[in-house]
Design a protein around this motif. Structure first.
Motif, PDB file in Angstrom:
ATOM      1  N   ASP A   1       0.848  -1.187   0.000  1.00  0.00           N
ATOM      2  CA  ASP A   1       0.000   0.000   0.000  1.00  0.00           C
ATOM      3  C   ASP A   1       0.885   1.238   0.000  1.00  0.00           C
ATOM      4  OD1 ASP A   1      -1.744   2.088   0.456  1.00  0.00           O
ATOM      5  OD2 ASP A   1      -2.692   1.172   2.210  1.00  0.00           O
ATOM      6  N   ARG A   2       0.844   1.994  -1.076  1.00  0.00           N
ATOM      7  CA  ARG A   2       1.731   3.170  -1.178  1.00  0.00           C
ATOM      8  C   ARG A   2       1.278   4.333  -0.309  1.00  0.00           C
ATOM      9  NH1 ARG A   2       0.564   6.305  -6.790  1.00  0.00           N
ATOM     10  NH2 ARG A   2      -1.688   6.196  -6.706  1.00  0.00           N
ATOM     11  N   TYR A   3       0.065   4.263   0.227  1.00  0.00           N
ATOM     12  CA  TYR A   3      -0.451   5.330   1.065  1.00  0.00           C
ATOM     13  C   TYR A   3      -0.212   5.093   2.551  1.00  0.00           C
ATOM     14  CZ  TYR A   3      -2.761   6.495  -3.281  1.00  0.00           C
ATOM     15  OH  TYR A   3      -3.007   6.799  -4.588  1.00  0.00           O
ATOM     16  N   SER A   4       0.366   3.966   2.899  1.00  0.00           N
ATOM     17  CA  SER A   4       0.599   3.639   4.307  1.00  0.00           C
ATOM     18  C   SER A   4       2.031   3.179   4.516  1.00  0.00           C
ATOM     19  CB  SER A   4      -0.330   2.513   4.760  1.00  0.00           C
ATOM     20  OG  SER A   4      -1.661   2.918   4.682  1.00  0.00           O
ATOM     21  N   ASP A   5       2.482   3.348   5.717  1.00  0.00           N
ATOM     22  CA  ASP A   5       3.791   2.844   6.119  1.00  0.00           C
ATOM     23  C   ASP A   5       3.527   1.537   6.869  1.00  0.00           C
ATOM     24  OD1 ASP A   5       6.315   2.337   7.115  1.00  0.00           O
ATOM     25  OD2 ASP A   5       6.266   3.984   8.552  1.00  0.00           O
ATOM     26  N   ILE A   6       3.780   0.412   6.224  1.00  0.00           N
ATOM     27  CA  ILE A   6       3.396  -0.894   6.772  1.00  0.00           C
ATOM     28  C   ILE A   6       4.056  -1.168   8.120  1.00  0.00           C
ATOM     29  CG2 ILE A   6       5.124  -2.286   5.567  1.00  0.00           C
ATOM     30  CD1 ILE A   6       1.443  -3.241   6.160  1.00  0.00           C
ATOM     31  N   SER A   7       5.260  -0.690   8.346  1.00  0.00           N
ATOM     32  CA  SER A   7       5.896  -0.923   9.649  1.00  0.00           C
ATOM     33  C   SER A   7       5.148  -0.163  10.752  1.00  0.00           C
ATOM     34  CB  SER A   7       7.379  -0.555   9.630  1.00  0.00           C
ATOM     35  OG  SER A   7       7.547   0.817   9.371  1.00  0.00           O
TER      36      SER A   7
END
Length: 104
Positions: A38-44
């Motif tokens: 997801d390019r809109y979220s920071d998965i970490s």
């Protein structure tokens, strides 16, 4: 956790606390699908917030009510999500049918 404009590089400065929001949902059932691409979220940050929110479910003894998946996918509802979503809601409805009160 969306990247909020000018605060995207410093999530601590955002005005929304996702950990608190998710913790407020506890102990009710919650199913989170957080695609890793997801390019809109920071998965970490998403994983960190969900790990912290899990504590609220643990305190209620309802850890099973928080279900999380991190598929390797972009931000969309892919066909591979249909079955897990269907299973989640079917399980909730079946629990409510067999009980006088909700499972939460």
């Amino acid at each position: 956790i969306p990247k909020w404009g000018w605060n995207h590089s410093n999530p601590a400065k955002t005005i929304v606390d996702y950990t608190e929001i998710i913790s407020c949902i506890a102990p009710r059932p919650l199913f989170v699908i957080a695609p890793s691409l997801d390019r809109y979220s920071d998965i970490s940050s998403v994983k960190h917030s969900l790990d912290l929110a899990k504590d609220a479910y643990v305190r209620f003894g309802k850890e099973q009510n928080l279900q999380i998946q991190y598929p390797v996918e972009i931000n969309r509802i892919a066909e591979s999500f249909y079955k897990p979503i269907n299973t989640f809601f079917t399980d909730i409805l079946l629990q409510q049918k067999t009980s006088d009160k909700p499972s939460f």
